[in-house]
Motif scaffolding. Sequence first.
Motif, PDB file in Angstrom:
ATOM      1  N   THR A  74       0.832  -1.203   0.000  1.00 60.26           N
ATOM      2  CA  THR A  74       0.000   0.000   0.000  1.00 60.26           C
ATOM      3  C   THR A  74       0.865   1.251   0.000  1.00 60.26           C
ATOM      4  O   THR A  74       0.613   2.199  -0.748  1.00 60.26           O
ATOM      5  CB  THR A  74      -0.943   0.016   1.210  1.00 60.26           C
ATOM      6  N   ALA A  77       2.392   1.545  -3.437  1.00 54.76           N
ATOM      7  CA  ALA A  77       1.384   1.938  -4.433  1.00 54.76           C
ATOM      8  C   ALA A  77       1.049   3.418  -4.324  1.00 54.76           C
ATOM      9  O   ALA A  77       0.912   4.110  -5.352  1.00 54.76           O
ATOM     10  CB  ALA A  77       0.122   1.106  -4.247  1.00 54.76           C
ATOM     11  N   VAL A  78       0.940   3.928  -3.116  1.00 60.19           N
ATOM     12  CA  VAL A  78       0.643   5.352  -2.938  1.00 60.19           C
ATOM     13  C   VAL A  78       1.796   6.194  -3.458  1.00 60.19           C
ATOM     14  O   VAL A  78       1.587   7.202  -4.127  1.00 60.19           O
ATOM     15  CB  VAL A  78       0.342   5.672  -1.455  1.00 60.19           C
ATOM     16  N   LYS A  79       3.032   5.769  -3.173  1.00 57.97           N
ATOM     17  CA  LYS A  79       4.189   6.515  -3.668  1.00 57.97           C
ATOM     18  C   LYS A  79       4.194   6.554  -5.201  1.00 57.97           C
ATOM     19  O   LYS A  79       4.433   7.597  -5.802  1.00 57.97           O
ATOM     20  CB  LYS A  79       5.483   5.904  -3.168  1.00 57.97           C
ATOM     21  N   LEU A  80       3.943   5.421  -5.827  1.00 57.79           N
ATOM     22  CA  LEU A  80       3.943   5.367  -7.288  1.00 57.79           C
ATOM     23  C   LEU A  80       2.776   6.129  -7.888  1.00 57.79           C
ATOM     24  O   LEU A  80       2.896   6.713  -8.979  1.00 57.79           O
ATOM     25  CB  LEU A  80       3.921   3.908  -7.758  1.00 57.79           C
ATOM     26  N   TRP A  81       1.649   6.139  -7.202  1.00 57.78           N
ATOM     27  CA  TRP A  81       0.475   6.819  -7.715  1.00 57.78           C
ATOM     28  C   TRP A  81       0.594   8.333  -7.577  1.00 57.78           C
ATOM     29  O   TRP A  81       0.217   9.097  -8.464  1.00 57.78           O
ATOM     30  CB  TRP A  81      -0.766   6.317  -6.984  1.00 57.78           C
ATOM     31  N   VAL A  82       1.140   8.801  -6.461  1.00 56.97           N
ATOM     32  CA  VAL A  82       1.213  10.239  -6.183  1.00 56.97           C
ATOM     33  C   VAL A  82       2.325  10.895  -6.987  1.00 56.97           C
ATOM     34  O   VAL A  82       2.173  12.012  -7.454  1.00 56.97           O
ATOM     35  CB  VAL A  82       1.392  10.487  -4.669  1.00 56.97           C
ATOM     36  N   THR A  83       3.454  10.217  -7.128  1.00 59.19           N
ATOM     37  CA  THR A  83       4.586  10.861  -7.822  1.00 59.19           C
ATOM     38  C   THR A  83       4.626  10.512  -9.272  1.00 59.19           C
ATOM     39  O   THR A  83       4.143   9.609  -9.790  1.00 59.19           O
ATOM     40  CB  THR A  83       5.924  10.469  -7.187  1.00 59.19           C
TER      41      THR A  83
END
Length: 83
Positions: A74, A77-83
């Motif tokens: 999670t 995934a958040v790091k890849l989605w936000v940046t």
Amino acid sequence: MVLFGKSPEKSKTVLLQAFFSRFVLGILAANVTFRLQPAVSGAIVGLLTSLPEAMATKPYAGILGTGLVFGALTGLAVKLWVT
């Protein structure tokens, strides 16, 4: 894990507890930021969120392991989605 495990008790309450435990893990792992890599931050949140459930039901390795893995995924995934 509750659905496929060997637990004799699969009542509605146990299933709801397992669902909300993992739901909260996802929300917290996605929103908590430590000064660490997001995957490590998520793994820490996953471990801390899973610890009470593991202590109550006793299969420590399975619950803590999935908490670590899902928390790390999670956070990543958040790091890849936000940046």
